[in-house]
Structures are given as structure tokens and as C-alpha cells.
Design a protein around this motif. Structure first.
Motif, PDB file in Angstrom:
ATOM      1  N   ARG A 127      -6.272   1.184  -3.442  1.00  0.00           N
ATOM      2  CA  ARG A 127      -5.469   2.040  -2.791  1.00  0.00           C
ATOM      3  C   ARG A 127      -5.694   2.494  -1.090  1.00  0.00           C
ATOM      4  O   ARG A 127      -5.013   3.044  -0.491  1.00  0.00           O
ATOM      5  CB  ARG A 127      -5.107   3.710  -3.695  1.00  0.00           C
ATOM      6  N   LYS A 128      -6.877   2.371  -1.068  1.00  0.00           N
ATOM      7  CA  LYS A 128      -7.486   2.844   0.426  1.00  0.00           C
ATOM      8  C   LYS A 128      -7.930   1.439   1.122  1.00  0.00           C
ATOM      9  O   LYS A 128      -8.738   1.634   1.748  1.00  0.00           O
ATOM     10  CB  LYS A 128      -8.437   3.802   0.149  1.00  0.00           C
ATOM     11  N   ALA A 129      -7.535   0.371   0.579  1.00  0.00           N
ATOM     12  CA  ALA A 129      -7.973  -0.833   1.264  1.00  0.00           C
ATOM     13  C   ALA A 129      -7.694  -0.849   2.862  1.00  0.00           C
ATOM     14  O   ALA A 129      -6.540  -0.324   3.471  1.00  0.00           O
ATOM     15  CB  ALA A 129      -6.943  -2.027   0.716  1.00  0.00           C
ATOM     16  N   ASP A 130      -8.651  -1.349   3.501  1.00  0.00           N
ATOM     17  CA  ASP A 130      -8.586  -1.400   4.988  1.00  0.00           C
ATOM     18  C   ASP A 130      -8.227  -3.162   5.274  1.00  0.00           C
ATOM     19  O   ASP A 130      -7.717  -3.708   4.500  1.00  0.00           O
ATOM     20  CB  ASP A 130      -9.985  -1.270   5.635  1.00  0.00           C
ATOM     21  N   LYS A 131      -8.098  -3.230   6.681  1.00  0.00           N
ATOM     22  CA  LYS A 131      -7.643  -4.397   7.082  1.00  0.00           C
ATOM     23  C   LYS A 131      -8.358  -5.625   6.494  1.00  0.00           C
ATOM     24  O   LYS A 131      -7.787  -6.603   5.918  1.00  0.00           O
ATOM     25  CB  LYS A 131      -7.403  -4.502   8.472  1.00  0.00           C
ATOM     26  N   ALA A 132      -9.631  -5.508   6.410  1.00  0.00           N
ATOM     27  CA  ALA A 132     -10.457  -6.663   6.259  1.00  0.00           C
ATOM     28  C   ALA A 132     -10.109  -7.125   4.531  1.00  0.00           C
ATOM     29  O   ALA A 132     -10.119  -8.060   4.317  1.00  0.00           O
ATOM     30  CB  ALA A 132     -11.928  -6.225   6.259  1.00  0.00           C
TER      31      ALA A 132
END
Ligand SMILES: [Zn+2]
Length: 67
Positions: free
Chosen positions: A49-54
């Protein structure tokens, strides 16, 4: 080694224990978060849910691999 997309990627998601950025990694059928400092893994579900670009790029590559 045959060519595959990277098996791990550095993310900016902090480890719940030490607060250092974790890596996202995968084995054959599983993707999980890993803290190198704590040597612990955490289920990806809690972080998607809080995934970043990487993380997003990494997960994209996982799907590309399934050809
Ligand atoms: Zn940690």
C-alpha cells in the motif's frame, strides 16, 4: 546464470525494527521485504500500500518474468 530481472532492489521503505531502508527481494514464487541490518524478512502485503517507485518497478519486473 541466465538473465533475469534483478532479484532485489533498494527501497525507501523503513524497517519496522531499526528504521533503515529495506530491500525488496524475491525467491521462486515469493516476494518479500528484507532488512539487511536485522537480517529479517517481512511480508510484502503490509508494504504494498505504501510502495515507492523502486518497489513498483521491481514488482513490474516480476510480472514481465512470467513469460
Ligand atoms: Zn532492520
Amino acid at each position: 546464470m541466465p538473465f533475469f530481472a534483478a532479484r532485489s532492489a533498494q527501497t525507501t521503505i523503513p524497517c519496522p525494527q531499526c528504521g533503515k531502508p529495506m530491500t525488496i527481494e524475491r525467491s521462486c514464487h515469493q516476494v518479500y521485504m528484507h532488512c539487511r541490518d536485522c537480517a529479517k524478512t517481512y511480508p510484502i502485503e503490509e508494504y504494498v500500500r505504501k510502495a515507492d517507485k523502486a518497489m513498483e518497478d521491481f514488482l513490474d519486473n516480476c510480472y514481465v518474468d512470467r513469460i
